[in-house]
Scaffold this motif. Structure first.
Motif, PDB file in Angstrom:
ATOM      1  N   ALA A  28      79.922  70.898  44.211  1.00  0.00           N
ATOM      2  CA  ALA A  28      79.781  69.536  44.642  1.00  0.00           C
ATOM      3  C   ALA A  28      79.226  69.731  46.140  1.00  0.00           C
ATOM      4  CB  ALA A  28      81.270  69.156  44.822  1.00  0.00           C
ATOM      5  N   LEU A  29      79.465  70.656  47.066  1.00  0.00           N
ATOM      6  CA  LEU A  29      78.913  71.008  48.325  1.00  0.00           C
ATOM      7  C   LEU A  29      78.026  72.030  48.323  1.00  0.00           C
ATOM      8  CD1 LEU A  29      82.308  70.276  50.093  1.00  0.00           C
ATOM      9  CD2 LEU A  29      80.452  68.367  49.583  1.00  0.00           C
ATOM     10  N   HIS A  91      90.137  61.389  51.846  1.00  0.00           N
ATOM     11  CA  HIS A  91      89.330  62.132  50.618  1.00  0.00           C
ATOM     12  C   HIS A  91      87.915  62.237  51.367  1.00  0.00           C
ATOM     13  CE1 HIS A  91      88.002  57.536  50.615  1.00  0.00           C
ATOM     14  NE2 HIS A  91      86.765  58.225  50.294  1.00  0.00           N
ATOM     15  N   LEU A  92      87.188  63.004  50.712  1.00  0.00           N
ATOM     16  CA  LEU A  92      85.821  63.380  51.127  1.00  0.00           C
ATOM     17  C   LEU A  92      84.772  62.673  50.463  1.00  0.00           C
ATOM     18  CD1 LEU A  92      85.930  67.210  50.517  1.00  0.00           C
ATOM     19  CD2 LEU A  92      86.647  66.096  52.473  1.00  0.00           C
ATOM     20  N   ASP A  93      83.637  62.331  50.921  1.00  0.00           N
ATOM     21  CA  ASP A  93      82.611  61.676  50.439  1.00  0.00           C
ATOM     22  C   ASP A  93      81.378  62.653  50.443  1.00  0.00           C
ATOM     23  OD1 ASP A  93      83.496  59.034  50.499  1.00  0.00           O
ATOM     24  OD2 ASP A  93      82.649  58.201  52.049  1.00  0.00           O
ATOM     25  N   VAL A  94      80.796  62.843  49.129  1.00  0.00           N
ATOM     26  CA  VAL A  94      79.646  63.693  48.779  1.00  0.00           C
ATOM     27  C   VAL A  94      78.387  62.919  48.952  1.00  0.00           C
ATOM     28  CG1 VAL A  94      78.515  65.261  47.319  1.00  0.00           C
ATOM     29  CG2 VAL A  94      81.137  65.253  47.434  1.00  0.00           C
ATOM     30  N   LYS A  95      77.706  62.906  49.967  1.00  0.00           N
ATOM     31  CA  LYS A  95      76.822  62.057  50.342  1.00  0.00           C
ATOM     32  C   LYS A  95      75.339  62.582  49.528  1.00  0.00           C
ATOM     33  CE  LYS A  95      77.249  59.311  53.086  1.00  0.00           C
ATOM     34  NZ  LYS A  95      77.514  57.983  52.993  1.00  0.00           N
ATOM     35  N   ALA A  96      75.342  62.145  48.676  1.00  0.00           N
ATOM     36  CA  ALA A  96      74.073  62.177  47.382  1.00  0.00           C
ATOM     37  C   ALA A  96      73.047  61.368  47.288  1.00  0.00           C
ATOM     38  CB  ALA A  96      74.749  62.722  46.100  1.00  0.00           C
ATOM     39  N   GLY A  97      73.315  60.210  47.695  1.00  0.00           N
ATOM     40  CA  GLY A  97      72.322  58.896  47.625  1.00  0.00           C
ATOM     41  C   GLY A  97      70.962  59.032  48.409  1.00  0.00           C
ATOM     42  N   ASP A 139      88.321  65.687  41.346  1.00  0.00           N
ATOM     43  CA  ASP A 139      88.352  67.308  41.048  1.00  0.00           C
ATOM     44  C   ASP A 139      88.983  67.645  39.914  1.00  0.00           C
ATOM     45  OD1 ASP A 139      90.532  68.074  41.870  1.00  0.00           O
ATOM     46  OD2 ASP A 139      89.732  68.742  43.962  1.00  0.00           O
ATOM     47  N   PRO A 140      89.186  68.954  39.352  1.00  0.00           N
ATOM     48  CA  PRO A 140      89.664  69.609  38.367  1.00  0.00           C
ATOM     49  C   PRO A 140      91.320  69.420  38.586  1.00  0.00           C
ATOM     50  CG  PRO A 140      87.953  70.772  38.614  1.00  0.00           C
ATOM     51  CD  PRO A 140      87.748  70.023  39.922  1.00  0.00           C
ATOM     52  N   GLU A 141      91.824  69.124  39.748  1.00  0.00           N
ATOM     53  CA  GLU A 141      93.190  68.983  40.012  1.00  0.00           C
ATOM     54  C   GLU A 141      93.671  67.527  40.277  1.00  0.00           C
ATOM     55  OE1 GLU A 141      95.275  71.802  42.065  1.00  0.00           O
ATOM     56  OE2 GLU A 141      94.521  73.532  40.933  1.00  0.00           O
ATOM     57  N   GLY A 142      92.485  66.632  40.130  1.00  0.00           N
ATOM     58  CA  GLY A 142      92.969  65.178  40.315  1.00  0.00           C
ATOM     59  C   GLY A 142      92.778  64.599  41.692  1.00  0.00           C
ATOM     60  N   ASN A 143      92.234  65.559  42.733  1.00  0.00           N
ATOM     61  CA  ASN A 143      92.159  64.902  44.012  1.00  0.00           C
ATOM     62  C   ASN A 143      90.683  64.024  44.074  1.00  0.00           C
ATOM     63  OD1 ASN A 143      94.049  67.042  45.539  1.00  0.00           O
ATOM     64  ND2 ASN A 143      92.743  68.272  44.882  1.00  0.00           N
ATOM     65  N   GLU A 144      91.054  62.974  44.529  1.00  0.00           N
ATOM     66  CA  GLU A 144      89.834  62.022  44.654  1.00  0.00           C
ATOM     67  C   GLU A 144      88.907  62.119  45.684  1.00  0.00           C
ATOM     68  OE1 GLU A 144      92.157  58.023  44.773  1.00  0.00           O
ATOM     69  OE2 GLU A 144      93.045  58.621  43.030  1.00  0.00           O
ATOM     70  N   PHE A 145      87.589  61.962  45.391  1.00  0.00           N
ATOM     71  CA  PHE A 145      86.687  61.771  46.273  1.00  0.00           C
ATOM     72  C   PHE A 145      85.594  61.013  45.705  1.00  0.00           C
ATOM     73  CE2 PHE A 145      85.573  64.898  43.419  1.00  0.00           C
ATOM     74  CZ  PHE A 145      83.981  64.755  42.878  1.00  0.00           C
ATOM     75  N   CYS A 146      84.492  60.609  46.748  1.00  0.00           N
ATOM     76  CA  CYS A 146      83.533  59.658  46.407  1.00  0.00           C
ATOM     77  C   CYS A 146      82.149  60.341  46.208  1.00  0.00           C
ATOM     78  CB  CYS A 146      83.334  58.601  47.324  1.00  0.00           C
ATOM     79  SG  CYS A 146      85.013  57.459  47.034  1.00  0.00           S
ATOM     80  N   VAL A 147      81.350  59.956  45.565  1.00  0.00           N
ATOM     81  CA  VAL A 147      79.856  60.500  45.418  1.00  0.00           C
ATOM     82  C   VAL A 147      79.098  59.179  45.763  1.00  0.00           C
ATOM     83  CG1 VAL A 147      77.921  61.267  44.046  1.00  0.00           C
ATOM     84  CG2 VAL A 147      80.276  62.078  44.006  1.00  0.00           C
ATOM     85  N   ASN A 148      78.607  59.038  46.965  1.00  0.00           N
ATOM     86  CA  ASN A 148      77.646  57.946  47.291  1.00  0.00           C
ATOM     87  C   ASN A 148      76.564  58.233  48.248  1.00  0.00           C
ATOM     88  OD1 ASN A 148      78.659  58.565  49.901  1.00  0.00           O
ATOM     89  ND2 ASN A 148      80.074  57.168  50.000  1.00  0.00           N
TER      90      ASN A 148
END
Length: 148
Positions: A28-29, A91-97, A139-148
């Motif tokens: 993811a990172l 939560h974490l934001d994965v900055k992909a856009g 993620d695989p254990e249910g922790n929420e995060f955003c991809v934006n």
């Protein structure tokens, strides 16, 4: 004059399987990795643990990821006995856009989402409103995060 210390941060995940979760977040990172390989004379950490008679139940107690460029905080994954039960309060934001035209931004976000699904995550929902488009994932254990 007293010099003011500026605190640093680490990100810490409580989890059931630190190794699995650390490996997911490495996907993811990009740029995050384990800090170093096994000690000299050992091909793997498992070999080192065997040589040091580390009991199996203690071998996956925690993992650490570091940003190899040294710009982002370290991430720790610590095994805890209790399961995740409720929604994250942070939560974490994965900055992909990125700052690109909307169609390209959506394609980038979807591509990263698909990559993370292949790594063991799941898409919880897609948000497409006046504020923009992003994915709410787990993620695989249910922790929420955003991809934006």
């Amino acid at each position: 004059m007293v010099e003011r210390m500026v605190p640093d941060i680490h990100i810490v995940f409580d989890c059931a399987d630190p190794d699995r979760l650390a490996r997911f977040w490495m996907v993811a990172l990009p740029g995050y990795d384990f800090p170093h390989g096994p000690p000299d004379g050992f091909a793997t950490w498992e070999e080192w643990a065997d040589a040091n008679e580390i009991p199996d139940q203690e071998r996956n107690a925690g993992r650490t990821l570091v940003d190899k460029q040294g710009h982002r905080p370290d991430i720790f994954f610590l095994r805890v006995p209790e399961p995740k039960i409720t929604k994250n309060r942070i939560h974490l934001d994965v900055k992909a856009g990125g700052a690109v035209p909307d169609a390209e931004r959506r394609a980038r976000i979807e591509a990263v989402g698909n990559q993370l699904v292949a790594a063991g995550g799941s898409i919880h929902r897609r948000v497409d409103d006046d504020e923009g488009f992003w994915l709410v994932m787990q993620d695989p254990e249910g922790n929420e995060f955003c991809v934006n």
